[in-house]
Design a protein around this motif. Structure first.
Motif, PDB file in Angstrom:
ATOM      1  N   SER A  94      22.181 -10.643  36.709  1.00 21.48           N
ATOM      2  CA  SER A  94      23.032 -11.186  37.769  1.00 21.48           C
ATOM      3  C   SER A  94      23.451 -10.094  38.743  1.00 21.48           C
ATOM      4  N   VAL A  95      23.792  -8.919  38.224  1.00 20.13           N
ATOM      5  CA  VAL A  95      24.149  -7.788  39.089  1.00 20.13           C
ATOM      6  C   VAL A  95      22.956  -7.383  39.954  1.00 20.13           C
ATOM      7  N   LEU A  96      21.782  -7.288  39.333  1.00 15.39           N
ATOM      8  CA  LEU A  96      20.582  -6.887  40.069  1.00 15.39           C
ATOM      9  C   LEU A  96      20.210  -7.913  41.136  1.00 15.39           C
ATOM     10  N   LEU A 101      19.747  -9.496  46.759  1.00 18.83           N
ATOM     11  CA  LEU A 101      19.995 -10.497  47.791  1.00 18.83           C
ATOM     12  C   LEU A 101      20.740  -9.893  48.967  1.00 18.83           C
ATOM     13  N   VAL A 102      21.638  -8.956  48.709  1.00 22.25           N
ATOM     14  CA  VAL A 102      22.297  -8.243  49.804  1.00 22.25           C
ATOM     15  C   VAL A 102      21.268  -7.524  50.663  1.00 22.25           C
ATOM     16  N   VAL A 113      17.478 -16.610  41.497  1.00 20.55           N
ATOM     17  CA  VAL A 113      18.048 -15.853  40.383  1.00 20.55           C
ATOM     18  C   VAL A 113      19.548 -15.643  40.594  1.00 20.55           C
ATOM     19  N   PHE A 114      19.944 -15.393  41.838  1.00 17.23           N
ATOM     20  CA  PHE A 114      21.371 -15.247  42.160  1.00 17.23           C
ATOM     21  C   PHE A 114      22.131 -16.524  41.818  1.00 17.23           C
ATOM     22  N   MET A 115      21.584 -17.670  42.194  1.00 22.09           N
ATOM     23  CA  MET A 115      22.223 -18.946  41.880  1.00 22.09           C
ATOM     24  C   MET A 115      22.330 -19.141  40.364  1.00 22.09           C
ATOM     25  N   MET A 139      28.187 -22.074  47.524  1.00 21.13           N
ATOM     26  CA  MET A 139      27.334 -21.376  48.480  1.00 21.13           C
ATOM     27  C   MET A 139      26.086 -20.799  47.823  1.00 21.13           C
ATOM     28  N   ALA A 140      26.172 -20.443  46.542  1.00 17.91           N
ATOM     29  CA  ALA A 140      24.987 -19.944  45.845  1.00 17.91           C
ATOM     30  C   ALA A 140      23.893 -21.006  45.804  1.00 17.91           C
TER      31      ALA A 140
END
Length: 422
Positions: A94-96, A101-102, A113-115, A139-140
């Motif tokens: 999740s951190v990665l 994504l940033v 993966v972020f979602m 928003m994810a």
């Protein structure tokens, strides 16, 4: 008849615009960076407390979470196993994903993966967090639908340099890994039917898109034009993106409208004293002296209380009045910054500021981007001085080499590409 004809012409122009381009590229990029950055900062800040928040040491046990998910059918991969190593893996992924994504790297895959990371952690412990978590949660999901890497991203840089955002082997490898995880979850029954269908649809769309871009690249080598299949995919992607951006804007308006109208019904908001009470709570007073100073002025408390209600109620009605909307938008962002400092809710404020950014003017965002590039160029010049040493007295007495010895004036391609397509 003239009015009907003008109406049809306007509708045709609007339809052509909605289907012909992905609107709001800078706004979607800011939303992407804002929400992914907010979630990343939260995960890093709470890294020492991750086991108590979402892991095996939390008050909301794994068994309680499993029973709740079975009743509300929420999605979380953390319930696939109760082992510590699985929790650590999900947290680190999740951190990665938030960091990538940033940066806008392989955004089609990293947004998924972020979602998954956001939903998995938040649905594991539903009583953790605040209103900002709810906004990030929504928003994810919406970001998966948008083409949020058109500018200010590594994908845009790759598209500029290599002709395609999906160039290279990293994309297919990443989607292959995601497909294997999806297959495992579907076969073992860890993922419900609805989520399985949604993830399978995303995987198939990504595969079709990659094949279309690959075929177009091969056709370009042979001198062929753009294929009809790729053109159709672009139209569909633009429509989905524009619909996603519309949903994000509607969601922000709905948040402010419901918050404002609920406040209107409260007696403390009606008499102008609502802000006084949280300023007196230790939990919401990271700066007790500043909180006491504000709470000691009845006039300031009343103005801030009524001003908050007026802003939230009025904003949805001003989105089509550009000048008024921009003024209210700036005031609300300042208000959220004040909430972060006064009430100690930085991540809630960052999430709301990121949501507000969808309404920022394009010219303003382009100006900010140009300013960032100028600052980046100055820092690059300071940190990477010219490798040519200053001439010594002996060297200055020697004749200059043929050609004048002028330095190369071509710009740095990486710096030029970082601006993204315009």
């Amino acid at each position: 008849m003239d009015g009907l004809r003008r109406g049809r012409a306007a509708a045709a122009r609007g339809l052509a615009k909605v289907t012909g381009e992905a609107l709001g590229p800078y706004q979607s990029a800011v939303v992407r960076i804002g929400f992914a950055g907010t979630w990343l900062f939260f995960l890093l800040r709470e890294y020492p407390n991750r086991h108590e928040l979402y892991g095996p040491d939390g008050p909301w046990s794994w068994e309680l979470a499993r029973r709740l998910v079975e009743s509300n059918h929420a999605f979380t991969v953390l319930l696939w196993s109760d082992s510590v190593w699985w929790f650590e893996t999900v947290y680190l992924v999740s951190v990665l994903a938030a960091a990538l994504l940033v940066l806008g790297w392989r955004t089609r895959a990293t947004s998924v993966v972020f979602m998954v990371g956001v939903l998995s952690l938040q649905n594991r412990s539903v009583f953790m967090g605040d209103g900002g978590d709810n906004v990030i949660h929504l928003m994810a999901i919406y970001l998966v639908l948008t083409r949020c890497a058109q500018v200010w991203s590594l994908d845009a840089r790759r598209a500029r340099l290599r002709g395609s955002a999906s160039a290279g082997a990293a994309g297919p490898v990443l989607w292959g890994v995601l497909g294997a995880v999806l297959a495992y979850g579907a076969v073992t029954g860890q993922i419900g039917l609805g989520w399985t269908a949604a993830f399978a649809a995303l995987w198939v769309v990504a595969a079709v898109w990659w094949m279309a871009e690959r075929n177009e690249a091969l056709a370009a080598v042979d001198g062929a034009g753009r294929s009809e299949g790729r053109a159709l995919l672009d139209v569909l992607a633009d429509v989905v993106h524009n619909a996603g951006m519309l949903v994000i804007m509607a969601e922000v308006c709905l948040i402010y409208a419901t918050a404002g109208w609920y406040k209107v019904q409260g007696s403390r908001w009606q008499d102008g004293t609502a802000l006084y009470y949280p300023l007196g709570l230790d939990y919401f007073s990271p700066w007790p002296g500043l909180s006491a100073l504000l709470a000691g002025s009845g006039t300031v408390v009343m103005l801030l209380t009524y001003g908050t209600v007026v802003l939230q109620v009025a904003f949805p009605f001003t989105v089509f009045q550009r000048r008024i909307k921009n003024v209210l938008l700036g005031v609300m962002m300042v208000e959220h910054a004040g909430i972060a400092v006064l009430l100690g809710l930085p991540f809630f404020s960052l999430a709301m500021i990121a949501a507000d950014a969808v309404f920022l003017p394009t010219g303003f965002l382009m100006g900010v981007g140009a300013g960032v590039l100028r600052v980046r160029g100055r820092w690059a010049a300071v940190l990477s001085p010219s490798p040519s040493p200053s001439p010594s007295p002996l060297a200055s007495a020697l004749p200059a080499p043929a050609g004048g010895g002028e330095p190369d004036s071509d710009p740095d391609p990486d710096q030029a590409a970082a601006a993204g397509p315009r």
